[in-house]
Structures are given as C-alpha cells and as structure tokens.
Write a protein that holds these residues in place. Structure first.
Motif, PDB file in Angstrom:
ATOM      1  N   PHE A 106      12.062 -15.804  -3.636  1.00 20.13           N
ATOM      2  CA  PHE A 106      12.425 -16.628  -2.497  1.00 20.13           C
ATOM      3  C   PHE A 106      12.424 -15.751  -1.250  1.00 20.13           C
ATOM      4  O   PHE A 106      13.199 -14.795  -1.142  1.00 20.13           O
ATOM      5  N   VAL A 107      11.523 -16.069  -0.309  1.00 20.83           N
ATOM      6  CA  VAL A 107      11.257 -15.169   0.813  1.00 20.83           C
ATOM      7  C   VAL A 107      11.928 -15.649   2.091  1.00 20.83           C
ATOM      8  O   VAL A 107      12.089 -16.853   2.321  1.00 20.83           O
ATOM      9  N   SER A 108      12.309 -14.681   2.921  1.00 17.84           N
ATOM     10  CA  SER A 108      12.861 -14.994   4.237  1.00 17.84           C
ATOM     11  C   SER A 108      11.764 -15.594   5.123  1.00 17.84           C
ATOM     12  O   SER A 108      10.569 -15.449   4.827  1.00 17.84           O
ATOM     13  N   PRO A 109      12.141 -16.271   6.217  1.00 18.63           N
ATOM     14  CA  PRO A 109      11.167 -17.061   6.989  1.00 18.63           C
ATOM     15  C   PRO A 109       9.919 -16.311   7.453  1.00 18.63           C
ATOM     16  O   PRO A 109       8.836 -16.891   7.489  1.00 18.63           O
ATOM     17  N   HIS A 110      10.046 -15.039   7.811  1.00 16.99           N
ATOM     18  CA  HIS A 110       8.896 -14.315   8.365  1.00 16.99           C
ATOM     19  C   HIS A 110       8.411 -13.200   7.437  1.00 16.99           C
ATOM     20  O   HIS A 110       7.660 -12.328   7.858  1.00 16.99           O
ATOM     21  N   PHE A 111       8.830 -13.257   6.170  1.00 18.99           N
ATOM     22  CA  PHE A 111       8.475 -12.167   5.266  1.00 18.99           C
ATOM     23  C   PHE A 111       6.966 -12.049   5.063  1.00 18.99           C
ATOM     24  O   PHE A 111       6.412 -10.947   5.090  1.00 18.99           O
ATOM     25  N   ILE A 112       6.267 -13.159   4.845  1.00 17.38           N
ATOM     26  CA  ILE A 112       4.838 -13.117   4.538  1.00 17.38           C
ATOM     27  C   ILE A 112       4.066 -12.382   5.634  1.00 17.38           C
ATOM     28  O   ILE A 112       3.247 -11.499   5.350  1.00 17.38           O
ATOM     29  N   GLU A 113       4.336 -12.714   6.876  1.00 19.78           N
ATOM     30  CA  GLU A 113       3.597 -12.079   7.978  1.00 19.78           C
ATOM     31  C   GLU A 113       4.046 -10.641   8.197  1.00 19.78           C
ATOM     32  O   GLU A 113       3.220  -9.771   8.529  1.00 19.78           O
ATOM     33  N   LYS A 114       5.329 -10.350   7.984  1.00 25.37           N
ATOM     34  CA  LYS A 114       5.846  -9.002   8.248  1.00 25.37           C
ATOM     35  C   LYS A 114       5.545  -8.029   7.114  1.00 25.37           C
ATOM     36  O   LYS A 114       5.585  -6.809   7.314  1.00 25.37           O
ATOM     37  N   ALA A 115       5.232  -8.533   5.920  1.00 26.16           N
ATOM     38  CA  ALA A 115       5.077  -7.657   4.755  1.00 26.16           C
ATOM     39  C   ALA A 115       3.708  -6.997   4.672  1.00 26.16           C
ATOM     40  O   ALA A 115       3.526  -6.036   3.913  1.00 26.16           O
ATOM     41  N   LYS A 116       2.731  -7.474   5.430  1.00 21.64           N
ATOM     42  CA  LYS A 116       1.368  -6.956   5.282  1.00 21.64           C
ATOM     43  C   LYS A 116       1.274  -5.468   5.612  1.00 21.64           C
ATOM     44  O   LYS A 116       0.636  -4.704   4.872  1.00 21.64           O
ATOM     45  N   TYR A 117       1.902  -5.044   6.691  1.00 22.59           N
ATOM     46  CA  TYR A 117       1.787  -3.625   7.064  1.00 22.59           C
ATOM     47  C   TYR A 117       2.581  -2.707   6.132  1.00 22.59           C
ATOM     48  O   TYR A 117       2.079  -1.645   5.738  1.00 22.59           O
ATOM     49  N   GLN A 120       0.466  -2.454   3.131  1.00 22.34           N
ATOM     50  CA  GLN A 120      -0.681  -1.579   3.393  1.00 22.34           C
ATOM     51  C   GLN A 120      -0.274  -0.120   3.220  1.00 22.34           C
ATOM     52  O   GLN A 120      -0.998   0.676   2.608  1.00 22.34           O
ATOM     53  N   ARG A 121       0.884   0.250   3.757  1.00 23.96           N
ATOM     54  CA  ARG A 121       1.376   1.627   3.597  1.00 23.96           C
ATOM     55  C   ARG A 121       1.603   1.947   2.127  1.00 23.96           C
ATOM     56  O   ARG A 121       1.308   3.061   1.671  1.00 23.96           O
ATOM     57  N   TYR A 122       2.111   0.978   1.385  1.00 20.96           N
ATOM     58  CA  TYR A 122       2.341   1.172  -0.046  1.00 20.96           C
ATOM     59  C   TYR A 122       1.026   1.501  -0.751  1.00 20.96           C
ATOM     60  O   TYR A 122       0.929   2.473  -1.506  1.00 20.96           O
ATOM     61  N   PHE A 123      -0.001   0.691  -0.512  1.00 21.44           N
ATOM     62  CA  PHE A 123      -1.282   0.905  -1.184  1.00 21.44           C
ATOM     63  C   PHE A 123      -1.953   2.198  -0.722  1.00 21.44           C
ATOM     64  O   PHE A 123      -2.524   2.927  -1.541  1.00 21.44           O
TER      65      PHE A 123
END
Length: 275
Positions: A106-117, A120-123
């Motif tokens: 269950f994600v917070s309202p802006h998690f999807i857009e904020k999680a990309k960067y 990216q650092r993780y990968f």
C-alpha cells in the motif's frame, strides 16, 4: 534444511529468474532436502513464477512471518498505533513510503513518481545502468495497490525513501519501539529505510522454525547476499553467498559462489554435493 534469500539470490539484480536456480531448488527438494524462502518481501510481493518453483515454507518481512508447509508459526505485525505514528511522521517530513503486508503493498500518494530515482540508484549500485524514466515501479515492486486506506492492520513492515541520512537518524530516535533498518545499493548505500518489529530478524525467525521442527542447526544452510542476510549466514551451519554480494555477506559466508546470473546458486549446491 536450506534457507534462501530471494532478491539477489534466487532472482538476480535485474529481477531475472535463472532456470538453473529453479532447477537446483527443485532438485534439492527431490533429493530430500527442505527449502525455505527467507526474504524481506511480504506474501503479496511474491509473483506466481516465484511461488511455482516450490518451497517447503517461507519467512517473510525479514522475520515477521514464519510459515511451514502452509501452517503459520508466527506473524508479528506493526500495531495500529505504531502505523498512525509512522504515517504522521512521514507526512510532516514529506517522505514517501510503502506498507508491506501479505495482502498487498500500500503506497503513499506520490510514491510511484518519487521512487524512480531511488530505484535507479539501487540498480546502478548493483552494476545495472538504467534510466529512471524507464523504470516501471509497479513491475519492480509486485503487489502494489494505490489509493487505498493507509491506516490499516496486517502490516509486516514499512519501507520509506530517504530524502537524507538525517531521516534515518531521526527515525531511529523517534521510534525506539521499532527496528529501523536501511537498504540500498552498492556496499549498503543508504537509499531506503524501513520500520519493522523490534528484536526480529531472519535469524530469529529461523530459530522459531528450527524449534518447531526440532532441527539441529548442524543440518542447516543459509544462502543470501545482503546485509539483512548476515546474521542468518552466521547462524546456519553453512553460509553461502555470491561474488556480487555485499562485503559483509562475503565476510560472514563459508563459501562464495559465482554470480547469480552465472548459475551461482546451482554451482554452490553442486560444490556441496547436494545436487
């Protein structure tokens, strides 16, 4: 009795599932060994292709949930009061997060857009060069559910994006009743924090299963690659990791196999003569 991590162990860092790993797990079980999934994931994060490999049980949420042949031996969850405090704390600091439960992420309202960067650092920390815009967060984190009530029961742990290292220090200060961990990229880079049940980890959950089945620890093997796997690598009679693992895991292991994508999982068990 074999206890294996999932990400970076069964899956490689690109979330590919090597057929050699699938075959090795099935052969281990065919040869009379028991194989348990031991992961930070909750049940909803496990796709069908992973479950279809076949396991004798699972330890989820970094030790919050223990299941043996379909029987739940332990399930400790973040309380409603703790959940509310975390939601308030994240809201004040504009921190995005996802709640990990067996029913979904269950994600917070802006998690999807904020999680990309952060992802990216993780990968990139795992040696995988990828553009943030190309990442599909919903595919990477299986089981995401958006727009649902966030104050809920059944939460195993909550992961959150670190806006700065101060967030981690503040979380540890403000939540002494919870375990505050960290996960990320290369050499334990701090990208995400997580809130979990205090005094629980993978090794302690293994203890629950060993006691229930009256298993001697000399009959155990642990396989893992990350910081969260170190204690179980040390706890089990044999600890196996990979060339691509973090340094802490390599120091804790008895045997370092080839990279996962180079059939490292299968090679390790051929080394020990179990397949």
């Amino acid at each position: 009795y074999i206890f294996t991590d999932v990400d970076g162990t069964i899956y490689d860092y690109q979330l590919n599932l090597p057929q050699s790993t699938v075959d090795a797990i099935r052969t281990l079980r065919k040869n009379g060994h028991s194989v348990y999934m031991v992961t930070g994931r909750s049940k909803a994060e496990n796709p069908k292709e992973l479950l279809d490999i076949g396991f004798d049980g699972m330890i989820l949420g970094n030790g919050a949930y223990v299941e043996d042949h379909g029987e739940v031996l332990m399930h400790q969850m973040i309380s409603g009061q703790q959940c509310q405090r975390i939601l308030d704390w994240c809201s004040i600091r504009k921190i995005e997060f996802y709640e990990e439960s067996n029913d979904g992420l269950f994600v917070s309202p802006h998690f999807i857009e904020k999680a990309k960067y952060p992802l990216q650092r993780y990968f990139c920390g795992k040696g995988i060069i990828v553009e943030a815009e190309d990442l599909d967060v919903r595919k990477i984190l299986h089981g995401i559910r958006e727009g649902e009530e966030l104050l809920r029961d059944g939460i195993n742990k909550i992961s959150f994006i670190l806006n700065s290292e101060n967030d981690l220090a503040n979380a540890k200060r403000d939540f002494p009743d919870l375990n505050v961990g960290v996960w990320g990229g290369k050499d334990s880079e701090k990208i995400f924090g997580d809130f979990g049940i205090r005094d629980l980890d993978k090794a302690k959950a293994i203890d629950v299963l060993l006691e229930y089945r009256n298993i001697d620890s000399k009959e155990t093997i642990a396989v893992g690659d990350g910081v969260q796997d170190v204690r179980m690598l040390k706890k089990c009679h044999i600890g196996i990791t990979f060339a691509s693992a973090c340094e802490e895991a390599k120091e804790a292991a008895d045997y370092i196999s080839d990279d996962v994508e180079k059939d490292g999982f299968a090679k390790a068990f051929r080394h020990y003569g179990l397949i």
